[in-house]
Design an enzyme around this catalytic site. Structure first.
Site, mmCIF file in Angstrom:
data_model
loop_
_atom_site.group_PDB
_atom_site.id
_atom_site.type_symbol
_atom_site.label_atom_id
_atom_site.label_comp_id
_atom_site.label_asym_id
_atom_site.label_seq_id
_atom_site.Cartn_x
_atom_site.Cartn_y
_atom_site.Cartn_z
ATOM 1 N N LYS A 181 -9.386 5.221 -9.020
ATOM 2 C CA LYS A 181 -8.357 5.550 -8.038
ATOM 3 C C LYS A 181 -7.714 6.870 -8.448
ATOM 4 C CE LYS A 181 -4.114 3.800 -5.876
ATOM 5 N NZ LYS A 181 -3.135 2.684 -5.848
ATOM 6 N N LYS A 233 -11.420 5.040 -4.642
ATOM 7 C CA LYS A 233 -10.393 5.396 -3.669
ATOM 8 C C LYS A 233 -9.838 6.772 -4.018
ATOM 9 C CE LYS A 233 -5.847 3.713 -2.148
ATOM 10 N NZ LYS A 233 -4.780 2.715 -2.394
#
Length: 308
Positions: A181, A233
């Site tokens: 992330k 992400k």
């Protein structure tokens, strides 16, 4: 012929719909930076999740927006807090039709907006945060969540949550590790969606967008700790990382098409600059082609309808 020879295909069951539920709301509250997306009341949430189930969407990822916040995010572990109440609603409403998933992170619930608790210097305390994550995991599983999305990027979070779940008898609850992330500018509209109180940034615990190998290293650590699914992400600007992770993972790999990706497409389409539906499909196919087994996207129900 193109349909017959296509190398990559989308399916409704590979799409996950992120949802926001707002404590105290009596009707949907539109999110200005995300046209077509709202913070839901419990009643409007029921309508939306039934539409998603009817379309064949594979899962729902729920985020809570509480009325009150404090330094340790107390509402996150309150059985009567908005996220846990809404989880029970979803489990009762559509729990047999798709996978009910919850975001396990403190950022929506803290008055400082960080993903963890702070020490006396104002820095995120990784190990103290893990204790909060353990309690959150049990509370969410007790409420009926079938999959926990560990999005906080704390070191050791997967192992800590797995142990807490197993100790509480929730051995069948799945852990989705946000393994790679990145500290991205694409999260801007999401901050509005959850009414984030963040001042500053999260670069101390999210990854540097310049680093590719680091994403792979983080993914390997989460695999070693027992993650059931890995997340990359954002999606659009990290397809290389997504491909890397998919190549080494023996568990499913997902991608999150985040709020900024959604907002850019909707804004450009509203100005007539792009073919909206074509671009939506192309971005989803791109993530799937790069290695995503499933994709979290705010267009999940709409696209599932197209595919069916």
């Amino acid at each position: 012929m193109r349909r017959l020879t296509a190398e990559t295909r989308l399916h409704p069951a590979e799409l996950i719909l992120p949802l926001f539920v707002r404590e105290g709301a009596t009707e949907p509250v539109p999110i200005g930076s995300m046209p077509g997306v709202s913070q839901h009341s419990l009643d409007s949430l029921k309508r939306v999740v039934n539409d998603a189930a009817e379309a064949g969407v594979g899962g729902l990822m729920l985020f809570g927006v509480p009325e009150t916040r404090d330094a340790v995010g107390s509402a996150a572990t309150d059985p009567d807090g908005i996220l846990n109440v809404a989880t029970r609603v979803l489990a009762d409403e559509v729990g047999d039709a798709l996978v009910v998933q919850t975001d396990l992170c403190l950022d929506e619930f803290t008055d400082h907006g960080h993903c963890g608790v702070l020490d006396d210097r104002g820095h995120v305390d990784n190990d103290a945060t893990l204790l909060r994550y353990r309690d959150m995991a049990v509370a969410q599983a007790d409420a009926g969540s079938q999959l926990l999305g560990l999005s906080g990027m704390m070191d050791g979070q997967v192992a800590a949550v797995r142990e807490a779940l197993d100790d509480a008898g929730h051995t069948d609850v799945v852990i989705l590790a946000y393994a790679a992330k990145y500290a991205s500018g694409f999260y801007g509209p999401f901050r509005e969606a959850v009414d984030s109180q963040l001042s500053g940034d999260r670069r101390a615990y999210q990854q540097d967008p310049a680093n590719r190998r680091e994403g792979l290293r983080e993914a390997r650590l989460d695999l070693e700790e027992g993650a059931d699914i890995l997340m990359v992400k954002p999606a659009l600007s990290y397809l290389d990382v997504l491909s890397d992770v998919a190549a080494i993972s023996d568990v499913p790999v997902w991608a999150y098409q985040v709020s900024g990706e959604y907002a850019m497409v909707e804004a450009a389409a509203a100005n007539g600059w792009i073919d909206r539906n074509r671009i939506i499909e192309e971005t989803l196919v791109g993530a799937k082609r790069a290695g995503a087994d499933a994709i979290m996207t705010y267009w999940a129900t709409e696209v599932a309808g197209w595919l069916r």
